[in-house]
Design a protein around this motif. Structure first.
Motif, PDB file in Angstrom:
ATOM      1  N   GLY A  19      34.773   1.295  -0.145  1.00  0.00           N
ATOM      2  CA  GLY A  19      34.697   1.472  -1.594  1.00  0.00           C
ATOM      3  C   GLY A  19      33.529   2.326  -2.025  1.00  0.00           C
ATOM      4  O   GLY A  19      33.034   2.203  -3.147  1.00  0.00           O
ATOM      5  N   SER A  20      33.062   3.206  -1.167  1.00  0.00           N
ATOM      6  CA  SER A  20      31.926   4.077  -1.457  1.00  0.00           C
ATOM      7  C   SER A  20      32.282   5.044  -2.584  1.00  0.00           C
ATOM      8  O   SER A  20      33.463   5.260  -2.891  1.00  0.00           O
ATOM      9  CB  SER A  20      31.535   4.868  -0.215  1.00  0.00           C
ATOM     10  OG  SER A  20      32.578   5.777   0.118  1.00  0.00           O
ATOM     11  N   VAL A  38      30.332  13.382   2.819  1.00  0.00           N
ATOM     12  CA  VAL A  38      31.678  13.377   2.251  1.00  0.00           C
ATOM     13  C   VAL A  38      31.654  13.633   0.747  1.00  0.00           C
ATOM     14  O   VAL A  38      32.424  14.456   0.238  1.00  0.00           O
ATOM     15  CB  VAL A  38      32.382  12.041   2.554  1.00  0.00           C
ATOM     16  CG1 VAL A  38      33.722  11.985   1.836  1.00  0.00           C
ATOM     17  CG2 VAL A  38      32.590  11.896   4.042  1.00  0.00           C
ATOM     18  N   LEU A  39      30.771  12.950   0.035  1.00  0.00           N
ATOM     19  CA  LEU A  39      30.735  13.147  -1.417  1.00  0.00           C
ATOM     20  C   LEU A  39      30.328  14.574  -1.757  1.00  0.00           C
ATOM     21  O   LEU A  39      30.851  15.163  -2.704  1.00  0.00           O
ATOM     22  CB  LEU A  39      29.772  12.140  -2.057  1.00  0.00           C
ATOM     23  CG  LEU A  39      29.793  12.085  -3.589  1.00  0.00           C
ATOM     24  CD1 LEU A  39      31.211  11.794  -4.097  1.00  0.00           C
ATOM     25  CD2 LEU A  39      28.837  11.022  -4.107  1.00  0.00           C
ATOM     26  N   ASP A  40      29.425  15.155  -0.994  1.00  0.00           N
ATOM     27  CA  ASP A  40      29.048  16.552  -1.215  1.00  0.00           C
ATOM     28  C   ASP A  40      30.236  17.482  -0.979  1.00  0.00           C
ATOM     29  O   ASP A  40      30.417  18.466  -1.692  1.00  0.00           O
ATOM     30  CB  ASP A  40      27.888  16.950  -0.300  1.00  0.00           C
ATOM     31  CG  ASP A  40      26.578  16.304  -0.723  1.00  0.00           C
ATOM     32  OD1 ASP A  40      26.488  15.894  -1.894  1.00  0.00           O
ATOM     33  OD2 ASP A  40      25.666  16.219   0.112  1.00  0.00           O
ATOM     34  N   GLN A  41      31.034  17.165   0.046  1.00  0.00           N
ATOM     35  CA  GLN A  41      32.221  17.981   0.313  1.00  0.00           C
ATOM     36  C   GLN A  41      33.206  17.896  -0.856  1.00  0.00           C
ATOM     37  O   GLN A  41      33.776  18.909  -1.279  1.00  0.00           O
ATOM     38  CB  GLN A  41      32.895  17.508   1.602  1.00  0.00           C
ATOM     39  CG  GLN A  41      32.126  17.876   2.869  1.00  0.00           C
ATOM     40  CD  GLN A  41      32.836  17.367   4.111  1.00  0.00           C
ATOM     41  OE1 GLN A  41      33.229  16.208   4.178  1.00  0.00           O
ATOM     42  NE2 GLN A  41      33.000  18.238   5.089  1.00  0.00           N
ATOM     43  N   ALA A  96      36.142   8.691  -5.299  1.00  0.00           N
ATOM     44  CA  ALA A  96      36.348  10.022  -5.883  1.00  0.00           C
ATOM     45  C   ALA A  96      37.569  10.726  -5.301  1.00  0.00           C
ATOM     46  O   ALA A  96      38.051  11.705  -5.875  1.00  0.00           O
ATOM     47  CB  ALA A  96      35.100  10.886  -5.668  1.00  0.00           C
ATOM     48  N   ALA A  97      38.050  10.263  -4.157  1.00  0.00           N
ATOM     49  CA  ALA A  97      39.163  10.935  -3.480  1.00  0.00           C
ATOM     50  C   ALA A  97      40.508  10.481  -4.041  1.00  0.00           C
ATOM     51  O   ALA A  97      40.612   9.463  -4.721  1.00  0.00           O
ATOM     52  CB  ALA A  97      39.091  10.644  -1.984  1.00  0.00           C
ATOM     53  N   TYR A 124      33.802   7.847 -14.196  1.00  0.00           N
ATOM     54  CA  TYR A 124      35.196   7.911 -13.775  1.00  0.00           C
ATOM     55  C   TYR A 124      35.159   8.619 -12.421  1.00  0.00           C
ATOM     56  O   TYR A 124      35.011   9.850 -12.372  1.00  0.00           O
ATOM     57  CB  TYR A 124      36.050   8.679 -14.790  1.00  0.00           C
ATOM     58  CG  TYR A 124      36.087   7.998 -16.148  1.00  0.00           C
ATOM     59  CD1 TYR A 124      37.146   7.174 -16.506  1.00  0.00           C
ATOM     60  CD2 TYR A 124      35.037   8.156 -17.050  1.00  0.00           C
ATOM     61  CE1 TYR A 124      37.165   6.530 -17.738  1.00  0.00           C
ATOM     62  CE2 TYR A 124      35.042   7.521 -18.282  1.00  0.00           C
ATOM     63  CZ  TYR A 124      36.115   6.710 -18.618  1.00  0.00           C
ATOM     64  OH  TYR A 124      36.123   6.075 -19.843  1.00  0.00           O
ATOM     65  N   PRO A 125      35.237   7.863 -11.325  1.00  0.00           N
ATOM     66  CA  PRO A 125      34.931   8.425 -10.000  1.00  0.00           C
ATOM     67  C   PRO A 125      35.702   9.690  -9.658  1.00  0.00           C
ATOM     68  O   PRO A 125      35.149  10.613  -9.058  1.00  0.00           O
ATOM     69  CB  PRO A 125      35.279   7.275  -9.048  1.00  0.00           C
ATOM     70  CG  PRO A 125      35.077   6.056  -9.866  1.00  0.00           C
ATOM     71  CD  PRO A 125      35.533   6.425 -11.248  1.00  0.00           C
ATOM     72  N   THR A 126      36.991   9.755 -10.018  1.00  0.00           N
ATOM     73  CA  THR A 126      37.760  10.951  -9.644  1.00  0.00           C
ATOM     74  C   THR A 126      37.390  12.154 -10.503  1.00  0.00           C
ATOM     75  O   THR A 126      37.620  13.291 -10.103  1.00  0.00           O
ATOM     76  CB  THR A 126      39.272  10.691  -9.768  1.00  0.00           C
ATOM     77  OG1 THR A 126      39.563  10.258 -11.107  1.00  0.00           O
ATOM     78  CG2 THR A 126      39.721   9.628  -8.773  1.00  0.00           C
ATOM     79  N   LEU A 127      36.829  11.916 -11.695  1.00  0.00           N
ATOM     80  CA  LEU A 127      36.477  13.022 -12.593  1.00  0.00           C
ATOM     81  C   LEU A 127      35.041  13.478 -12.404  1.00  0.00           C
ATOM     82  O   LEU A 127      34.718  14.635 -12.676  1.00  0.00           O
ATOM     83  CB  LEU A 127      36.673  12.595 -14.055  1.00  0.00           C
ATOM     84  CG  LEU A 127      38.069  12.104 -14.457  1.00  0.00           C
ATOM     85  CD1 LEU A 127      38.081  11.773 -15.949  1.00  0.00           C
ATOM     86  CD2 LEU A 127      39.128  13.142 -14.132  1.00  0.00           C
TER      87      LEU A 127
END
Length: 465
Positions: free
Chosen positions: A73-74, A44-47, A79-80, A151-154
């Motif tokens: 909370g991964s 998922v994170l790679d996607q 990031a999403a 900053y997870p989303t950035l």
């Protein structure tokens, strides 16, 4: 009508189209309401990084929703834009999410067509993402980042970049440009050499700097007034004063502990205040804490200037630094002058005019490296240009890192020599200020009726070596 698009394995939720991850740029991004990713946790994170790593804003700015049977909370979920605790959400829920993300998609659609082509500048990508979301982004402590905060989303927007600048440095650059404003969250020490946040603060002997020191409490015997480390009083049966040989039974009645003393096991020095040093886990350099870098960690929101720059571009922010000294023309005005010069040269055939293109690769990254010295260095850069160019020469910016020059009464050989002098002066200036000076590209041509100025610019900026 925009619709959700599923990227993943297995059966997509009802009402969703399925796209292949490797064909993102071959589909109609305007039709996407949001991307759905999930089910295979390790991917998922790679996607998400793949989507955020796209150059087209119509793709990397799109909302992303993670599907998971149970939120944990991964990093991927953080990031999403949203997390749905279902493998196959039903159509009504997806429709509500389409409505939820409508403002983001409207903002992307409001960008002019030429602003949707490609964004390679990491600072600009961060700014556009912040503006498109319209929300404050807050820092999260993590051991996964050498900087200790992310900053997870950035992070997915620049995670594929191996070199500096880092995420924190890029945000600091945006702040210096008044494009984002920060709300104080905390402070942290960083290695002054490599920037790592992982520092080991240690007490050492002030004489030999050995870390092999032990702390011992001092004991004050009320009866005889003797003061010594507790180890001097210790016996098999308890505490006994080494001076008067009386037994010490009760603290507060027979004795107290007024302080602590340290002893170095290397040089046997005794002292009450050890020195403190800090060692970086990454580069292993040891210095006093005062010599490390102390940074304020902020939560960020775009400013009004940032909102405008996200739509219209950041080039004016770079150019304003040097505009005063160079008296820049607009590119449209320069093109009109070029047509006049073509006609004049063709009619009189007594003189030559040349045009030249000068391009700095990754100008904004250079700006980030320079930090607070950027304005001074850019002013010196402008002086290099003005020392070579004449008052009759014309210069206009194209984008954020390219300059187009018109040199009247100058043949191609003379124009080439002028570019070489500019190249030499700028290279010398930047080499003294940057560890990795940017690549400087240039070209010059004699202005003829057949010359296509736009083609000359494109050829120069896309050349490699």
């Amino acid at each position: 009508m925009r619709h959700p698009v599923y990227l993943g394995h297995g059966q997509p939720p009802a009402g969703c189209k399925t796209w292949g991850q490797d064909t993102l740029d071959k589909n109609d991004a305007d039709s996407v309401a949001f991307f759905l990713v999930g089910q295979e946790t390790t991917e998922v994170l790679d996607q998400i990084r793949h989507i955020r790593g796209a150059e087209a804003p119509a793709i990397y700015l799109k909302p992303i929703v993670v599907l998971t049977p149970s939120a944990s909370g991964s990093p991927a979920e953080q990031a999403a834009d949203a997390v749905v605790e279902e493998r196959t959400p039903d159509a009504p829920r997806l429709e509500r999410m389409v409505d939820r993300f409508h403002p983001i998609n409207q903002w992307i659609a409001s960008l002019e067509r030429n602003a949707l082509s490609a964004d390679g500048d990491p600072a600009f990508r961060l700014l556009r993402f912040l503006v498109s979301r319209g929300e404050e982004v807050t820092p999260v402590m993590t051991t996964a980042s050498p900087e200790g905060f992310t900053y997870p989303t950035l992070e997915p927007l620049i995670s594929q970049r191996a070199q500096k600048p880092s995420l924190l440095e890029t945000l600091s650059f945006l702040e210096n440009q008044q494009l984002v404003s920060g709300r104080f969250v905390t402070k942290a020490h960083f290695c002054s050499h490599c920037g790592s946040a992982f520092l080991n603060f240690k007490e050492v002997c002030p004489d030999c700097l050995s870390e092999d020191i032990d702390a011992d409490e001092l004991i004050h015997h009320f009866r005889c007034g003797h003061v010594a480390p507790q180890s001097d009083f210790a016996t098999r049966d308890g505490l006994t004063c080494p001076k008067c040989d009386r037994e010490l039974r009760h603290i507060g009645v027979d004795y107290d502990k007024p302080s602590v003393v340290f002893q170095c096991n290397n040089c046997h020095n005794r002292f009450q205040s050890p020195s403190v040093v800090s060692t970086c886990y990454h580069c292993e350099r040891t210095v006093e804490p005062e010599q490390q870098t102390l940074r304020r960690i902020h939560a960020w929101t775009p400013t009004a200037i940032g909102n405008s720059a996200a739509v219209h571009g950041m080039e004016q922010l770079f150019m304003r630094v040097i505009d005063k000294q160079l008296n820049l023309w607009s590119l449209d005005a320069l093109k009109q002058f070029v047509e006049v010069e073509k006609a004049r040269n063709e009619r009189y055939a007594k003189s030559h005019t040349s045009v030249a293109v000068l391009q700095f690769e990754h100008l904004s990254e250079m700006y980030i490296q320079l930090g607070r010295r950027a304005q001074q260095v850019f002013a010196e850069l402008a002086q290099v240009l003005t020392s070579v160019l004449r008052r009759s020469d014309i210069i206009a910016p194209r984008g954020d890192s390219t300059f187009v020059l018109v040199l009247p009464e100058t043949d191609e050989e003379q124009a080439q020599r002028a570019l070489e002098r500019i190249d030499e002066g700028i290279s010398t200036l930047l080499a003294g200020n940057l560890e990795s000076p940017p690549v400087l590209r240039s070209s010059a041509r004699l202005l003829t009726a057949e010359l296509d100025l736009d083609q000359l610019v494109e050829t120069t900026v896309t050349s490699h070596g």
